[in-house]
Design a protein around this motif. Structure first.
Motif, PDB file in Angstrom:
ATOM      1  N   UNK A  76      34.547  49.364  32.807  1.00 39.78           N
ATOM      2  CA  UNK A  76      34.317  49.770  31.424  1.00 39.78           C
ATOM      3  C   UNK A  76      35.560  50.429  30.835  1.00 39.78           C
ATOM      4  N   UNK A  77      35.534  50.525  29.508  1.00 41.22           N
ATOM      5  CA  UNK A  77      36.613  51.234  28.823  1.00 41.22           C
ATOM      6  C   UNK A  77      36.740  52.646  29.398  1.00 41.22           C
ATOM      7  N   UNK A  78      35.595  53.292  29.607  1.00 39.44           N
ATOM      8  CA  UNK A  78      35.614  54.692  30.068  1.00 39.44           C
ATOM      9  C   UNK A  78      36.292  54.815  31.442  1.00 39.44           C
ATOM     10  N   UNK A  79      35.978  53.857  32.338  1.00 40.09           N
ATOM     11  CA  UNK A  79      36.567  53.931  33.681  1.00 40.09           C
ATOM     12  C   UNK A  79      38.079  53.696  33.613  1.00 40.09           C
ATOM     13  N   UNK A  80      38.470  52.714  32.803  1.00 40.52           N
ATOM     14  CA  UNK A  80      39.895  52.383  32.606  1.00 40.52           C
ATOM     15  C   UNK A  80      40.596  53.629  32.042  1.00 40.52           C
ATOM     16  N   UNK A  81      39.942  54.243  31.052  1.00 37.35           N
ATOM     17  CA  UNK A  81      40.519  55.422  30.401  1.00 37.35           C
ATOM     18  C   UNK A  81      40.708  56.558  31.424  1.00 37.35           C
ATOM     19  N   UNK A  82      39.664  56.789  32.241  1.00 38.27           N
ATOM     20  CA  UNK A  82      39.771  57.845  33.256  1.00 38.27           C
ATOM     21  C   UNK A  82      40.929  57.553  34.213  1.00 38.27           C
ATOM     22  N   UNK A  83      41.042  56.284  34.620  1.00 41.96           N
ATOM     23  CA  UNK A  83      42.131  55.912  35.529  1.00 41.96           C
ATOM     24  C   UNK A  83      43.490  56.193  34.884  1.00 41.96           C
ATOM     25  N   UNK A  84      43.601  55.845  33.599  1.00 45.04           N
ATOM     26  CA  UNK A  84      44.885  56.053  32.909  1.00 45.04           C
ATOM     27  C   UNK A  84      45.205  57.547  32.774  1.00 45.04           C
ATOM     28  N   UNK A  85      44.181  58.319  32.453  1.00 47.71           N
ATOM     29  CA  UNK A  85      44.402  59.763  32.297  1.00 47.71           C
ATOM     30  C   UNK A  85      44.818  60.399  33.622  1.00 47.71           C
ATOM     31  N   UNK A  86      44.217  59.888  34.711  1.00 46.90           N
ATOM     32  CA  UNK A  86      44.539  60.451  36.026  1.00 46.90           C
ATOM     33  C   UNK A  86      46.012  60.222  36.362  1.00 46.90           C
ATOM     34  N   UNK A  87      46.499  58.980  36.129  1.00 48.09           N
ATOM     35  CA  UNK A  87      47.880  58.708  36.545  1.00 48.09           C
ATOM     36  C   UNK A  87      48.907  59.289  35.569  1.00 48.09           C
ATOM     37  N   UNK A  88      48.579  59.301  34.275  1.00 45.75           N
ATOM     38  CA  UNK A  88      49.575  59.826  33.310  1.00 45.75           C
ATOM     39  C   UNK A  88      49.430  61.337  33.136  1.00 45.75           C
ATOM     40  N   UNK A  89      48.353  61.894  33.663  1.00 45.49           N
ATOM     41  CA  UNK A  89      48.044  63.314  33.455  1.00 45.49           C
ATOM     42  C   UNK A  89      48.061  63.656  31.968  1.00 45.49           C
ATOM     43  N   UNK A  90      47.605  62.708  31.178  1.00 43.62           N
ATOM     44  CA  UNK A  90      47.481  62.934  29.735  1.00 43.62           C
ATOM     45  C   UNK A  90      48.775  62.753  28.958  1.00 43.62           C
ATOM     46  N   UNK A  91      49.887  62.417  29.649  1.00 46.69           N
ATOM     47  CA  UNK A  91      51.143  62.193  28.917  1.00 46.69           C
ATOM     48  C   UNK A  91      51.134  60.760  28.383  1.00 46.69           C
ATOM     49  N   UNK A  92      50.479  60.605  27.242  1.00 43.76           N
ATOM     50  CA  UNK A  92      50.332  59.288  26.618  1.00 43.76           C
ATOM     51  C   UNK A  92      50.044  59.496  25.143  1.00 43.76           C
ATOM     52  N   UNK A  93      50.314  58.465  24.348  1.00 44.88           N
ATOM     53  CA  UNK A  93      49.919  58.496  22.945  1.00 44.88           C
ATOM     54  C   UNK A  93      48.475  57.980  22.919  1.00 44.88           C
ATOM     55  N   UNK A  94      47.518  58.897  22.743  1.00 48.43           N
ATOM     56  CA  UNK A  94      46.111  58.519  22.935  1.00 48.43           C
ATOM     57  C   UNK A  94      45.656  57.354  22.056  1.00 48.43           C
ATOM     58  N   UNK A  95      45.935  57.369  20.735  1.00 51.57           N
ATOM     59  CA  UNK A  95      45.466  56.235  19.925  1.00 51.57           C
ATOM     60  C   UNK A  95      46.042  54.899  20.417  1.00 51.57           C
ATOM     61  N   UNK A  96      47.327  54.889  20.799  1.00 48.68           N
ATOM     62  CA  UNK A  96      47.918  53.618  21.255  1.00 48.68           C
ATOM     63  C   UNK A  96      47.367  53.222  22.624  1.00 48.68           C
ATOM     64  N   UNK A  97      47.122  54.218  23.472  1.00 48.62           N
ATOM     65  CA  UNK A  97      46.548  53.916  24.786  1.00 48.62           C
ATOM     66  C   UNK A  97      45.138  53.342  24.619  1.00 48.62           C
ATOM     67  N   UNK A  98      44.354  53.952  23.717  1.00 47.73           N
ATOM     68  CA  UNK A  98      42.989  53.440  23.494  1.00 47.73           C
ATOM     69  C   UNK A  98      43.027  52.023  22.946  1.00 47.73           C
ATOM     70  N   UNK A  99      43.959  51.797  22.015  1.00 48.32           N
ATOM     71  CA  UNK A  99      44.105  50.456  21.438  1.00 48.32           C
ATOM     72  C   UNK A  99      44.419  49.433  22.539  1.00 48.32           C
ATOM     73  N   UNK A 100      45.290  49.815  23.452  1.00 49.03           N
ATOM     74  CA  UNK A 100      45.667  48.902  24.554  1.00 49.03           C
ATOM     75  C   UNK A 100      44.446  48.533  25.394  1.00 49.03           C
ATOM     76  N   UNK A 101      43.695  49.545  25.780  1.00 45.95           N
ATOM     77  CA  UNK A 101      42.545  49.306  26.663  1.00 45.95           C
ATOM     78  C   UNK A 101      41.467  48.511  25.934  1.00 45.95           C
ATOM     79  N   UNK A 102      41.214  48.908  24.681  1.00 51.74           N
ATOM     80  CA  UNK A 102      40.167  48.218  23.912  1.00 51.74           C
ATOM     81  C   UNK A 102      40.506  46.746  23.688  1.00 51.74           C
ATOM     82  N   UNK A 103      41.797  46.433  23.588  1.00 49.00           N
ATOM     83  CA  UNK A 103      42.200  45.049  23.284  1.00 49.00           C
ATOM     84  C   UNK A 103      42.388  44.211  24.539  1.00 49.00           C
ATOM     85  N   UNK A 104      42.214  44.817  25.727  1.00 45.95           N
ATOM     86  CA  UNK A 104      42.554  44.097  26.951  1.00 45.95           C
ATOM     87  C   UNK A 104      41.633  42.909  27.208  1.00 45.95           C
TER      88      UNK A 104
END
Ligand SMILES: Cc1cc2nc3c(=O)[nH]c(=O)nc-3n(C[C@H](O)[C@H](O)[C@H](O)COP(=O)(O)OP(=O)(O)OC[C@H]3O[C@@H](n4cnc5c(N)ncnc54)[C@H](O)[C@@H]3O)c2cc1C
Length: 471
Positions: A76-104
């Motif tokens: 799910x988007x949520x699981x992908x998001x959690x995985x991304x947050x874990x590895x980046x430790x939140x160092x990401x542009x959230x809107x662009x990261x969400x857009x990436x995952x949602x469009x995958x």
């Protein structure tokens, strides 16, 4: 060189010029050509080495809400998001990261419709079957399918042509300078999409972030991603994103070639033995977690050791527990003999291995789980899969940092427009792929997201560039 209407390629004014013919450039090119734009892809590599780092890839990470032909379970988007947050430790542009995952998910479907084939879901040690879809035939087959499709919708390609400059004024680009067959050309375009990868193949630039250690890095991918276009964009006032020393780097066999060794030179044996530096000392917990979750930190770990060299050592039982690398291990019947062959101090190596063996718990290890078989009283601790290295012959793999790709790039918005230092988007300039991956990957890495970022932003860049032209 002529286009399909026999016009010289470099004399024409193109709707869209795309720099770089990897995943991001091709997704952009196809999207724009399907909307009726004239598109020229300028690629610096010869045709047979086209496709940059894309040709080395194996998979793409994608959301899916139910099992598919090519991925099990659901992701799910949520699981992908959690995985991304874990590895980046939140160092990401959230809107662009969400857009990436949602469009995958839509990206997967789009690729399949354009001839890319995926293989049936895998089972095995990488545990990636529910998150990642694997390209049938690997990244080169994926790339060739996209190139074929691009040609069928009228995209023009020129190879062995290097973009050396972008004529950019007040955020508006009207042409690019290209060197081809020893001559310089100025190529006009209405929109420019930069998809020219990172700067991982420029060791001098890497040294600005890593110091002298960079000279001992091996570059796992294409020698052509030298970051020339990125440098031009930054010099022209594009807003940088990500820090100089952030990159994806893994420990690879030190005998791999300087460039283009690809995935075959990776060494997966770390969790099943010990890793020594050139002073024959251990320096990190080899059993911290499953290898797929940890392999990407070992490039950095080896990079921080003296002379950027380390040695993974296993015994005859350990060697059976992982996929062999392309290079045969160095073998000997004694630890001292192996150490001599690896050019490390035999006595110090024997002492380190003896101390490790004495700290191992009793009983067999279970490599299918985090078995908690930790060493006792050893620094650093090995927290799982600690079995004595005692059954000859013993095997050693020399390790070096293998850089996959860099994260520092240009800032973009959700239309893939390059942002200038004043925060405003450039009028007709877009970026996709590694050159902007640092917007999403501030640090850390999630296997398969590189291709997702490139594909998603490539499609956005192609569509937005066409939209500005009313196509
Ligand atoms: C060994 C290896 C394995 C990988 N495996 C995976 C994987 O399984 N899944 C995943 O998601 N990611 C993986 N990656 C990362 C992945 O390759 C990248 O994220 C992705 O390919 C980036 O695509 P791109 O189009 O931005 O860049 P690239 O595919 O590298 O394409 C950039 C292109 O630009 C060209 N170029 C550069 N400079 C110029 C210039 N001045 N003028 C003209 N052309 C220029 C280059 O020649 C190159 O062809 C792997 C990388 C490596 C090295």
């Amino acid at each position: 060189m002529l286009d399909s209407n026999s016009q010289p390629l470099f004399e024409k004014s193109w709707d869209i010029v795309i720099i770089g013919g990897g995943n991001a450039g091709l997704c952009a090119a196809i999207t724009a050509a399907e909307r009726g734009c004239s598109v020229l892809v300028i690629e610096t590599a010869p045709r047979e080495f086209r496709g940059g780092n894309t040709r080395h890839t194996r998979n793409l990470r994608s959301v899916h809400d139910e099992p598919t032909d090519v991925m099990t379970d659901r992701y799910t988007f949520e699981e992908y998001w959690d995985d991304l947050m874990r590895v980046t430790k939140g160092v990401t542009n959230e809107p662009l990261a969400k857009l990436t995952l949602e469009s995958s998910q839509a990206l997967m479907e789009w690729l399949i419709e354009r001839g890319v084939r995926f293989q049936k879901a895998l089972s095995g040690t990488l545990n990636l079957n529910h998150t990642n879809a694997f390209f049938l035939g690997g990244g080169r087959a994926m790339l060739n399918s996209l190139c074929r499709f691009a040609e069928s919708v009228g995209v023009n390609f020129v190879y062995e042509a290097e973009v050396t400059d972008i004529l950019l004024e007040n955020g508006f680009c009207e042409s690019v300078d290209v060197t081809w067959e020893g001559q310089s050309y100025r190529v006009r375009c209405k929109q420019l999409i930069t998809a020219s990868g990172g700067f991982e193949a420029d060791l001098d630039w890497l040294a600005e972030g890593w110091g002298d250690a960079a000279k001992n890095f091996l570059v796992r991918g294409t020698p052509y991603n030298k970051g020339k276009v990125l440098r031009v964009l930054l010099d022209c006032g594009a807003q940088p994103v990500g820090s100089l020393d952030q990159c994806h780097a893994v420990a690879i066999d030190a005998r791999a070639p300087k460039y283009d060794g690809g995935i075959a030179s990776r060494v997966d044996g770390v969790p099943f033995g010990v890793v020594l530096n050139k002073s024959a000392k251990r320096f990190y917990d080899e059993g911290e977690d499953f290898w797929p979750k940890r392999y990407a930190i070992w490039g950095r770990l080896v990079a921080s050791q003296p002379d950027q060299i380390a040695y993974a050592i296993v015994d005859s039982e350990g060697v059976e527990r992982f996929m062999p690398s392309v290079f045969a291990p160095i073998a000997d019947d004694t630890i001292e003999g192996l150490a001599s062959k690896l050019s490390i101090d035999p006595v110090a190596a024997k002492n380190t291995v003896d101390a490790f063996n004495a700290a191992c718990p009793d009983g067999p290890i279970d490599q299918m789980s985090l078995d908690g078989k930790a060493t006792k009283g050893l620094t650093p601790e090995k927290s799982n899969w600690s079995a004595p290295i005692s059954k000859p012959p013993f095997f050693g793999y020399p390790l070096r940092p293998g850089i996959t790709f860099t994260y520092m790039g240009v800032a973009v918005n959700d239309r893939a427009q390059v942002l200038m230092k004043d925060g405003k988007p450039a009028a007709n300039l877009f970026a996709a792929g590694e050159i902007m991956a640092g917007n999403v990957l501030g640090q850390g890495y999630l296997g398969g997201i590189g291709m997702t970022i490139g594909g998603v932003f490539g499609r956005i860049a192609g569509a937005e560039a066409a939209r500005v032209l009313n196509r």
